[in-house]
Motif scaffolding. Structure first.
Motif, mmCIF file in Angstrom:
data_model
loop_
_atom_site.group_PDB
_atom_site.id
_atom_site.type_symbol
_atom_site.label_atom_id
_atom_site.label_comp_id
_atom_site.label_asym_id
_atom_site.label_seq_id
_atom_site.Cartn_x
_atom_site.Cartn_y
_atom_site.Cartn_z
ATOM 1 N N SER A 100 -0.851 1.458 -8.468
ATOM 2 C CA SER A 100 -0.576 0.301 -7.628
ATOM 3 C C SER A 100 0.742 -0.333 -8.039
ATOM 4 C CB SER A 100 -1.693 -0.745 -7.711
ATOM 5 O OG SER A 100 -1.678 -1.386 -8.979
ATOM 6 N N GLY A 101 1.350 -1.024 -7.057
ATOM 7 C CA GLY A 101 2.635 -1.698 -7.308
ATOM 8 C C GLY A 101 2.400 -3.118 -7.736
ATOM 9 N N GLY A 102 3.419 -3.921 -7.587
ATOM 10 C CA GLY A 102 3.382 -5.305 -8.027
ATOM 11 C C GLY A 102 2.737 -6.258 -7.061
ATOM 12 N N ASP A 103 2.082 -5.755 -6.004
ATOM 13 C CA ASP A 103 1.535 -6.652 -4.986
ATOM 14 C C ASP A 103 0.071 -6.990 -5.213
ATOM 15 O OD1 ASP A 103 0.645 -4.115 -4.500
ATOM 16 O OD2 ASP A 103 1.017 -4.142 -2.344
ATOM 17 N N THR B 76 -0.008 -1.178 -11.924
ATOM 18 C CA THR B 76 -1.027 -0.495 -12.714
ATOM 19 C C THR B 76 -0.692 0.977 -12.852
ATOM 20 O OG1 THR B 76 -2.709 -2.039 -11.905
ATOM 21 C CG2 THR B 76 -3.513 0.022 -12.863
ATOM 22 N N LEU B 77 -0.765 1.466 -14.077
ATOM 23 C CA LEU B 77 -0.593 2.892 -14.365
ATOM 24 C C LEU B 77 -1.939 3.448 -14.796
ATOM 25 C CD1 LEU B 77 2.712 3.010 -16.466
ATOM 26 C CD2 LEU B 77 2.437 3.291 -14.000
ATOM 27 N N GLU B 78 -2.151 4.722 -14.477
ATOM 28 C CA GLU B 78 -3.391 5.397 -14.851
ATOM 29 C C GLU B 78 -3.048 6.567 -15.772
ATOM 30 O OE1 GLU B 78 -7.017 6.451 -12.157
ATOM 31 O OE2 GLU B 78 -5.564 8.095 -12.024
ATOM 32 N N CYS B 79 -3.768 6.665 -16.869
ATOM 33 C CA CYS B 79 -3.550 7.759 -17.810
ATOM 34 C C CYS B 79 -3.912 9.074 -17.130
ATOM 35 C CB CYS B 79 -4.408 7.553 -19.058
ATOM 36 S SG CYS B 79 -4.305 8.916 -20.240
ATOM 37 N N LYS B 80 -3.016 10.047 -17.227
ATOM 38 C CA LYS B 80 -3.282 11.357 -16.625
ATOM 39 C C LYS B 80 -4.318 12.138 -17.421
ATOM 40 C CE LYS B 80 0.743 12.399 -13.869
ATOM 41 N NZ LYS B 80 1.784 13.394 -13.597
ATOM 42 N N GLY B 81 -4.524 11.762 -18.683
ATOM 43 C CA GLY B 81 -5.490 12.465 -19.516
ATOM 44 C C GLY B 81 -6.921 12.026 -19.293
ATOM 45 N N CYS B 82 -7.155 10.695 -19.241
ATOM 46 C CA CYS B 82 -8.545 10.220 -19.175
ATOM 47 C C CYS B 82 -8.824 9.256 -18.030
ATOM 48 C CB CYS B 82 -8.919 9.560 -20.500
ATOM 49 S SG CYS B 82 -8.085 7.980 -20.790
ATOM 50 N N GLY B 83 -7.803 8.827 -17.304
ATOM 51 C CA GLY B 83 -8.017 7.925 -16.167
ATOM 52 C C GLY B 83 -8.028 6.446 -16.533
#
Length: 134
Positions: free
Chosen positions: A129-132, A96-103
């Motif tokens: 989070s990683g792939g787990d 999972t990636l989180e946008c640095k602009g809006c979360g």
């Protein structure tokens, strides 16, 4: 003798190498014949020890290659996390990636390209989070 001649003709071995291999094979065949005459066993019994050694060595080689693969994956993960920032268009693995602009969170269930943020169209992300994850 026939195998020695063929290997030499095909250029797989030099004449000298073919002679050595031929000698080794003859020695092993004589040893096998001696064992069979002395012990009254079967060829499979004579070969069993060699097969066990080969199996053990293959298991060891497989284990070592798995260890090297694990280490390489761990190194790549550390490098990626040290990088600290993903951008639209880059390739990312599961997680999972989180946008640095809006979360906004982007969930990747397989390797793929990072799209622009669907909420704010931002292009910078951080891994949360990683792939787990399940």
């Amino acid at each position: 003798d026939s195998a020695r001649q063929k290997a030499s003709e095909l250029g797989e071995l030099s004449r000298e190498e073919a002679e050595k291999v031929s000698g080794y094979i003859k020695r092993d065949l004589e040893d096998a014949a001696d064992y069979l005459n002395r012990e009254g066993g079967e060829l499979k019994d004579w070969l069993k020890f060699d097969l066990e050694v080969v199996e053990q060595r293959l298991a060891q080689l497989f284990s070592e290659s798995v260890d090297h693969t694990r280490e390489a994956i761990a190194r790549l993960e550390l490098e990626a996390n040290a990088h600290g920032e993903w951008h639209s268009g880059e390739i990312v693995g599961i997680g999972t990636l989180e946008c640095k602009g809006c979360g906004e969170k982007l969930h990747f269930h397989k390797t793929g390209r990072v799209p622009p943020c669907p909420k704010c169209h931002g292009s910078k992300f951080r891994r949360v989070s990683g792939g787990d994850e399940g």
